[in-house]
Design an enzyme around this catalytic site. Structure first.
Site, mmCIF file in Angstrom:
data_model
loop_
_atom_site.group_PDB
_atom_site.id
_atom_site.type_symbol
_atom_site.label_atom_id
_atom_site.label_comp_id
_atom_site.label_asym_id
_atom_site.label_seq_id
_atom_site.Cartn_x
_atom_site.Cartn_y
_atom_site.Cartn_z
ATOM 1 N N HIS A 1 -30.218 -62.898 -123.062
ATOM 2 C CA HIS A 1 -31.691 -62.532 -122.190
ATOM 3 C C HIS A 1 -32.638 -63.674 -122.182
ATOM 4 O O HIS A 1 -33.758 -63.382 -122.268
ATOM 5 C CB HIS A 1 -32.150 -61.313 -122.567
ATOM 6 C CG HIS A 1 -31.394 -60.177 -122.376
ATOM 7 N ND1 HIS A 1 -30.194 -60.131 -121.177
ATOM 8 C CD2 HIS A 1 -31.192 -58.916 -122.907
ATOM 9 C CE1 HIS A 1 -29.842 -58.763 -121.237
ATOM 10 N NE2 HIS A 1 -30.128 -58.099 -122.028
ATOM 11 N N GLU B 1 -27.944 -53.332 -114.899
ATOM 12 C CA GLU B 1 -28.381 -54.629 -114.959
ATOM 13 C C GLU B 1 -27.629 -55.298 -113.751
ATOM 14 O O GLU B 1 -26.592 -55.788 -113.904
ATOM 15 C CB GLU B 1 -28.647 -55.099 -116.222
ATOM 16 C CG GLU B 1 -29.425 -54.655 -117.196
ATOM 17 C CD GLU B 1 -28.631 -55.001 -118.532
ATOM 18 O OE1 GLU B 1 -28.612 -56.059 -118.939
ATOM 19 O OE2 GLU B 1 -28.365 -54.228 -119.264
ATOM 20 N N HIS C 1 -34.392 -54.798 -116.469
ATOM 21 C CA HIS C 1 -34.002 -54.058 -117.574
ATOM 22 C C HIS C 1 -34.419 -52.737 -117.952
ATOM 23 O O HIS C 1 -34.749 -52.415 -118.961
ATOM 24 C CB HIS C 1 -33.979 -54.965 -118.819
ATOM 25 C CG HIS C 1 -32.942 -54.855 -119.946
ATOM 26 N ND1 HIS C 1 -32.758 -53.791 -120.800
ATOM 27 C CD2 HIS C 1 -32.020 -55.886 -120.163
ATOM 28 C CE1 HIS C 1 -31.726 -53.930 -121.627
ATOM 29 N NE2 HIS C 1 -31.263 -55.111 -121.124
#
Ligand code: GAL
Length: 377
Positions: A131, A342, A205
């Protein structure tokens, strides 16, 4: 009798600008008391004519609340998160509601090659990069503004990610917009440009629990995924490169199935993820929006539908939540208190030649769109 307004309330009203797009619907902008990167974190509220309300803060372009009526019209907040902007600054949020980038999901061994050059990245998930690294897009303050959009109240968040940030090449100019329509759609649009070849994979997210807190976990939610293949992973959640059929596995969500129905299945892939934490390959017939996922929470009747221009979707069943984080209203978020959908390019694409490319070159524009539609039945 006169109404007395507290000084704090007057101060907060003074920095609120409102733009009414139609009766009942609109966008507002308010300064919070939290500051980071030398900037005040702002709170944006979008409201549609049927009472849906989405709030987002400029820290991480994070969606902090999303209120949606159930089948009897009762509004409930369908996303996990914290009560205050300050609380998000503590640095322990598991990406609640944030935009993740520059590369959402994992990059193996925290490194990739582009045009024959190796780019080492921060290893923040064992040996892998996750991420966007130690200080990804979720941890920085974006510049937010209310923008005019004929489809509904809209907030735009912009930031410039400097060349070399977290190891990524190229200065990246990024813009993410949230538009709330009267049909209950939250349209999320991403745009980016770079001055050097780089990789980009942005996603949203949010952790959903459509019961709005009535159920402690999401195991009763019924999920459908428009995918007949998924990307199996190794023990560190890096794809093996295979696109495997879902047929005959607990990954087959082609028919709506409760999230909890097979979550304890002994399939080795379920052990790696401690549940669902995988990327599904979306069935795609057009480069435009396609259906990715449909969810129904049977008790409240709330529904969520996801359409996207992306090739994949990571369905994460909140396996790493462990009850240690106290969220909104002091509520402890236990394992599987929320799930994420996602939309994305596949994990580790920069190192996987057979996956759709995530390379962005100077002169090109990265564009991605995902539409989350809420409802009740
Ligand atoms: C998800 C990821 C999980 C976990 C989570 C954050 O997107 O798939 O493996 O890292 O974020 O806790």
């Amino acid at each position: 009798m006169r109404t007395l307004l507290s000084a704090a309330l007057i101060a907060s009203l003074a920095v609120t600008t409102t733009e009414q797009t139609r009766p009942g619907a609109g966008a507002t902008r308010t300064a919070t008391t939290a500051q980071a990167d030398g900037k005040t974190i702002e709170l944006f509220t979008l409201r549609n004519a049927s009472g849906v309300e989405v709030q987002a803060i400029s820290l991480g372009a994070t969606i902090t609340s999303w209120k949606v009526p159930d089948r009897s019209g009762q509004l409930g907040d369908i996303v996990l998160g914290f009560d205050t902007a300050e609380r998000y600054l503590k640095g322990d949020s598991p990406y609640f509601g944030a935009v993740v980038g520059r590369y959402g999901n994992r990059i193996a061994k925290a490194q990739f090659n582009l045009d024959g050059k190796a780019f080492p990245l921060a290893a923040n998930d064992g040996v892998n990069h996750l991420h966007g690294g130690k200080r990804g897009f979720d941890k920085v303050v974006w510049d937010g503004s209310i923008v005019k959009d004929g489809r509904g109240p809209t907030v735009a968040f912009r930031r410039v990610s400097p060349d070399g940030e977290e190891g990524y090449p190229g200065t990246l100019e990024v813009r993410v917009t949230y538009t709330l329509t009267d049909k209950g759609e939250l349209i999320v649009e991403y745009e980016a440009k770079s001055d050097k070849p780089t990789v980009v994979n942005l996603t949203q997210h949010s952790y959903f629990n459509l019961s709005a807190g009535a159920a402690a976990d999401v195991l009763g939610h019924e999920l459908r995924l428009n995918a007949d293949r998924y990307t199996p992973v190794d023990a560190t959640l890096i794809p093996t490169g295979e696109l495997a059929p879902v047929e005959g596995t607990p990954f087959d969500f082609r028919k709506a199935t409760a999230i909890g129905a097979r979550i304890k299945n002994e399939h080795p892939q379920m052990q790696f993820g401690r549940g669902y934490d995988h990327n599904w390959v979306l069935a795609r017939s057009t480069p435009d929006l396609v259906l990715a996922a449909e969810v129904l929470e049977p008790t409240s009747g709330r529904t969520l539908t996801v359409h996207t221009t992306e090739p994949g979707i990571q369905f994460y069943s909140g396996n790493f939540l462990d009850g240690k984080l106290a969220g909104k209203g002091g509520r402890a978020y236990g394992q599987r208190a929320g799930f994420c959908l996602e939309t994305q390019h596949f994990p580790d694409s920069p190192n996987q030649e057979r996956f759709p490319s995530t390379t962005l070159r100077p002169g090109e524009v990265y564009r991605s769109r995902t539409v989350f539609t809420t409802g009740a039945r």
